[in-house]
Design a protein around this motif. Sequence first.
Motif, PDB file in Angstrom:
ATOM      1  N   HIS A  57       9.194  -3.222 -49.050  1.00  0.00           N
ATOM      2  CA  HIS A  57       9.928  -2.814 -47.730  1.00  0.00           C
ATOM      3  C   HIS A  57       9.418  -3.565 -46.557  1.00  0.00           C
ATOM      4  CE1 HIS A  57      10.947   1.134 -49.809  1.00  0.00           C
ATOM      5  NE2 HIS A  57       9.807   0.690 -50.386  1.00  0.00           N
ATOM      6  N   THR A  58      10.509  -4.312 -45.961  1.00  0.00           N
ATOM      7  CA  THR A  58      10.241  -5.358 -44.947  1.00  0.00           C
ATOM      8  C   THR A  58      10.904  -4.997 -43.651  1.00  0.00           C
ATOM      9  OG1 THR A  58      12.007  -6.645 -45.712  1.00  0.00           O
ATOM     10  CG2 THR A  58       9.754  -6.903 -46.711  1.00  0.00           C
ATOM     11  N   TYR A  59      10.419  -5.937 -42.621  1.00  0.00           N
ATOM     12  CA  TYR A  59      11.235  -5.994 -41.568  1.00  0.00           C
ATOM     13  C   TYR A  59      10.799  -7.240 -40.790  1.00  0.00           C
ATOM     14  CZ  TYR A  59      13.688  -5.066 -37.445  1.00  0.00           C
ATOM     15  OH  TYR A  59      14.878  -4.971 -36.303  1.00  0.00           O
ATOM     16  N   LEU A  60      11.873  -8.060 -40.235  1.00  0.00           N
ATOM     17  CA  LEU A  60      11.651  -9.319 -39.837  1.00  0.00           C
ATOM     18  C   LEU A  60      12.096  -9.422 -38.086  1.00  0.00           C
ATOM     19  CD1 LEU A  60      11.332 -12.553 -39.733  1.00  0.00           C
ATOM     20  CD2 LEU A  60      13.437 -12.760 -40.744  1.00  0.00           C
ATOM     21  N   LEU A  61      11.129  -9.538 -37.310  1.00  0.00           N
ATOM     22  CA  LEU A  61      11.319 -10.029 -36.014  1.00  0.00           C
ATOM     23  C   LEU A  61      11.455 -11.313 -35.534  1.00  0.00           C
ATOM     24  CD1 LEU A  61       8.662  -7.290 -34.686  1.00  0.00           C
ATOM     25  CD2 LEU A  61      11.157  -7.124 -33.954  1.00  0.00           C
ATOM     26  N   ASP A  62      12.730 -11.685 -35.344  1.00  0.00           N
ATOM     27  CA  ASP A  62      13.066 -13.159 -35.200  1.00  0.00           C
ATOM     28  C   ASP A  62      13.193 -13.500 -33.752  1.00  0.00           C
ATOM     29  OD1 ASP A  62      13.280 -15.840 -36.098  1.00  0.00           O
ATOM     30  OD2 ASP A  62      14.765 -15.421 -37.256  1.00  0.00           O
ATOM     31  N   GLY A  63      12.659 -14.860 -33.259  1.00  0.00           N
ATOM     32  CA  GLY A  63      12.679 -15.463 -31.956  1.00  0.00           C
ATOM     33  C   GLY A  63      13.974 -14.998 -31.243  1.00  0.00           C
ATOM     34  N   ASP A  64      14.980 -15.741 -31.277  1.00  0.00           N
ATOM     35  CA  ASP A  64      16.132 -15.676 -30.526  1.00  0.00           C
ATOM     36  C   ASP A  64      16.588 -14.369 -30.277  1.00  0.00           C
ATOM     37  OD1 ASP A  64      15.678 -18.151 -29.964  1.00  0.00           O
ATOM     38  OD2 ASP A  64      17.325 -18.932 -31.374  1.00  0.00           O
ATOM     39  N   ASN A  65      16.816 -13.564 -31.519  1.00  0.00           N
ATOM     40  CA  ASN A  65      17.450 -12.390 -31.656  1.00  0.00           C
ATOM     41  C   ASN A  65      16.527 -11.371 -30.883  1.00  0.00           C
ATOM     42  OD1 ASN A  65      18.669 -13.602 -33.406  1.00  0.00           O
ATOM     43  ND2 ASN A  65      17.884 -12.191 -35.104  1.00  0.00           N
ATOM     44  N   VAL A  66      15.188 -11.454 -30.693  1.00  0.00           N
ATOM     45  CA  VAL A  66      14.379 -10.396 -29.701  1.00  0.00           C
ATOM     46  C   VAL A  66      14.606 -10.715 -28.252  1.00  0.00           C
ATOM     47  CG1 VAL A  66      11.836  -9.612 -29.570  1.00  0.00           C
ATOM     48  CG2 VAL A  66      12.812 -10.039 -31.496  1.00  0.00           C
ATOM     49  N   ARG A  67      14.703 -12.216 -27.953  1.00  0.00           N
ATOM     50  CA  ARG A  67      14.936 -12.592 -26.729  1.00  0.00           C
ATOM     51  C   ARG A  67      16.334 -12.038 -26.098  1.00  0.00           C
ATOM     52  NH1 ARG A  67      11.879 -15.816 -23.561  1.00  0.00           N
ATOM     53  NH2 ARG A  67      10.016 -16.587 -24.307  1.00  0.00           N
ATOM     54  N   MET A  68      17.065 -11.782 -27.018  1.00  0.00           N
ATOM     55  CA  MET A  68      18.512 -11.141 -26.577  1.00  0.00           C
ATOM     56  C   MET A  68      18.551  -9.718 -26.373  1.00  0.00           C
ATOM     57  SD  MET A  68      21.007 -13.308 -29.068  1.00  0.00           S
ATOM     58  CE  MET A  68      21.024 -14.874 -29.189  1.00  0.00           C
ATOM     59  N   GLY A  69      17.468  -8.957 -26.888  1.00  0.00           N
ATOM     60  CA  GLY A  69      17.560  -7.609 -26.655  1.00  0.00           C
ATOM     61  C   GLY A  69      16.166  -7.177 -26.185  1.00  0.00           C
TER      62      GLY A  69
END
Length: 201
Positions: A57-69
């Motif tokens: 069970h995983t989750y990925l927090l990725d650079g650009d996407n987080v900076r958009m939200g």
Amino acid sequence: MSQDENIVWHTQTVSREKKQVHKGHKPVLLWYTGLSGSGKSTIANAVESKLFELGCHTYLLDGDNVRMGLNKGLTFSDEDRIENIRRISEVAKLFVDAGLIVSTAFISPFATDRAQARSIMAKGEFIEVFIDTPIEVCESRDPKGLYKKARAGEIPNFTGISSAFDVPISPEIHVKTAQQSIEQSVEQIIQYLKEKEVIKL
Ligand SMILES: Nc1ncnc2c1ncn2[C@@H]1O[C@H](COP(=O)(O)OS(=O)(=O)O)[C@@H](OP(=O)(O)O)[C@H]1O
Ligand SMILES: Nc1ncnc2c1ncn2[C@@H]1O[C@H](COP(=O)(O)OP(=O)(O)O)[C@@H](O)[C@H]1O
């Protein structure tokens, strides 16, 4: 009286131990760090895919996407990068508390901020993955054309050019992408997780 005095920590009924049994693996945070274009996102995605295949069970927090939200509006000043990483580490901690294998793929250039992220996690749960790629290699890849713009003076405070990157001193996993393929890097990280019994063999 400060408001903090009236805030009380709640112990949760569904414990971390119960969640671990339920999920079938340990919860950890794979903290990828490295220059822009080093391969953080590519490798983090490939590792997550492999873990998913294995039933984790995983989750990925990725650079650009987080900076958009979540972190919309934060700049690349030192101050804003510090706040960016602080928020990300708190969010990652929540996902780890939920029992997941969490990956974060951010430059996270400052050693003190990475140490701070480590300090809020339980022992052994913070796994620093240094995606070590020489800047010349990153620049030759230039997947988003940002180095070209930074060299032309169109992007201020660009990591490795006009903003610092503190090289990790003792990362749990040291990935040298100029010397190994994406598949080899994925294998290296999965192997580490098996050795540490995060996932079963
Ligand atoms: N000035 C400057 N310096 C570095 N990077 C820049 C800059 N401006 C925009 N970008 C793009 O933003 C991505 C890095 O964001 P991060 O949140 O990972 O940076 S940091 O951890 O807060 O330093 C980074 O993504 P990655 O290439 O995936 O690392 C770039 O696409
Ligand atoms: N051995 C390698 N390991 C990782 N990425 C590689 C490798 N060789 C080439 N690349 C390429 O380098 C680029 C890295 O970009 P990306 O993963 O977005 O980096 P970052 O998230 O660190 O900015 C991708 O286009 C990827 O295909």
